[in-house]
Design an enzyme around this catalytic site. Structure first.
Site, mmCIF file in Angstrom:
data_model
loop_
_atom_site.group_PDB
_atom_site.id
_atom_site.type_symbol
_atom_site.label_atom_id
_atom_site.label_comp_id
_atom_site.label_asym_id
_atom_site.label_seq_id
_atom_site.Cartn_x
_atom_site.Cartn_y
_atom_site.Cartn_z
ATOM 1 N N GLY A 49 0.819 -1.244 -0.071
ATOM 2 C CA GLY A 49 0.046 -0.093 -0.010
ATOM 3 C C GLY A 49 0.824 1.286 -0.224
ATOM 4 N N GLN A 54 3.200 9.982 1.646
ATOM 5 C CA GLN A 54 4.531 9.136 1.485
ATOM 6 C C GLN A 54 5.168 9.774 0.167
ATOM 7 O OE1 GLN A 54 3.034 5.058 2.375
ATOM 8 N NE2 GLN A 54 4.821 5.072 3.052
ATOM 9 N N CYS A 103 6.803 -0.785 6.646
ATOM 10 C CA CYS A 103 6.399 0.563 5.734
ATOM 11 C C CYS A 103 7.407 1.028 4.796
ATOM 12 C CB CYS A 103 6.092 1.756 6.884
ATOM 13 S SG CYS A 103 5.558 3.129 6.297
ATOM 14 N N LEU A 104 7.009 1.437 3.866
ATOM 15 C CA LEU A 104 7.994 1.852 2.739
ATOM 16 C C LEU A 104 8.770 3.473 3.267
ATOM 17 C CD1 LEU A 104 5.880 1.608 -0.566
ATOM 18 C CD2 LEU A 104 7.729 -0.022 0.344
ATOM 19 N N HIS A 145 -3.306 0.814 8.361
ATOM 20 C CA HIS A 145 -2.023 1.182 8.318
ATOM 21 C C HIS A 145 -1.943 2.467 7.441
ATOM 22 C CE1 HIS A 145 2.546 0.538 7.671
ATOM 23 N NE2 HIS A 145 2.268 1.405 6.829
ATOM 24 N N GLU A 146 -2.547 2.179 6.233
ATOM 25 C CA GLU A 146 -2.483 3.286 5.040
ATOM 26 C C GLU A 146 -3.114 4.618 5.530
ATOM 27 O OE1 GLU A 146 -0.394 3.037 3.000
ATOM 28 O OE2 GLU A 146 0.037 0.914 3.099
ATOM 29 N N HIS A 149 -1.409 6.957 7.977
ATOM 30 C CA HIS A 149 -0.542 8.082 7.104
ATOM 31 C C HIS A 149 -1.105 9.290 6.848
ATOM 32 C CE1 HIS A 149 3.048 5.982 6.294
ATOM 33 N NE2 HIS A 149 2.604 4.751 5.856
HETATM 34 ZN ZN ZN Z 1 3.273 3.023 5.794
#
Ligand code: ZN
Length: 181
Positions: A49, A54, A103-104, A145-146, A149
């Protein structure tokens, strides 16, 4: 379409509360270009995701899922590829469950995070059609999670037990540490 730079934890842009996507932007070429960039970026990073903050875009927009099994989570149920604008999450029931997340924006690390086991999420797709799903387990975890953000929350901020937080290559030797999600 383009792969965009993913901001890393420590960048103050990841801590903002994102703005709603304005009504006039929905269905616009600019929005479709942004979504295309996000999809390219998520796929290039092998993520599960990605949220607009981000890549430094201050909008309530997340993408997740793939419609096919994630090689990093072969056991996990398939999540349809979803683009979600202005999401609202409602927890269903009181039950939380713990699970590993990465997480990216926090590359190379993983931690155990408690999440609502079952949720309803609502929002719009990029064409302005409504999305309204009730999901549980891994799907519910990814959405939470997404959407975190969008309120400036990164998963380490939800870790309660730091004995279960560390480097992917140490915690999960053999797992492809080149990518996170
Ligand atoms: Zn993340």
């Amino acid at each position: 379409m383009a792969v965009r730079e993913i901001l890393k934890m420590g960048d103050p842009r990841l801590l903002r509360v994102a703005q709603p996507v304005p009504e006039q932007a929905i269905g616009s070429d600019d929005l479709h270009r942004l979504v295309a960039d996000m999809l390219d970026t998520m796929h290039a990073a092998h993520g599960a995701g990605l949220a607009a903050p981000q890549i430094g875009v201050d909008l309530q927009l997340v993408i997740f899922g793939s419609g096919q099994p994630n090689p990093r989570y072969p056991e996990a149920p398939v999540i349809p590829l979803t683009v979600l604008l202005n999401p609202v999450i409602t927890a269903l029931g009181q039950e939380q469950e713990e699970g590993w997340e990465g997480c990216l924006s926090v590359p190379g690390l993983r931690g155990v995070v408690p999440r609502w086991q079952r949720i309803r999420y609502q929002g719009l797709d990029p064409y302005g059609d409504s999305v309204d799903r009730t999901v549980d387990g891994f799907h519910a975890r990814v959405v939470q999670h997404e959407c975190d953000h969008l309120i400036g929350v990164l998963y380490p901020m939800r870790v309660r037990d730091f004995s279960r937080f560390g480097f992917t290559e140490v915690l999960f030797p053999g797992l492809d540490a080149a990518s996170d999600d």
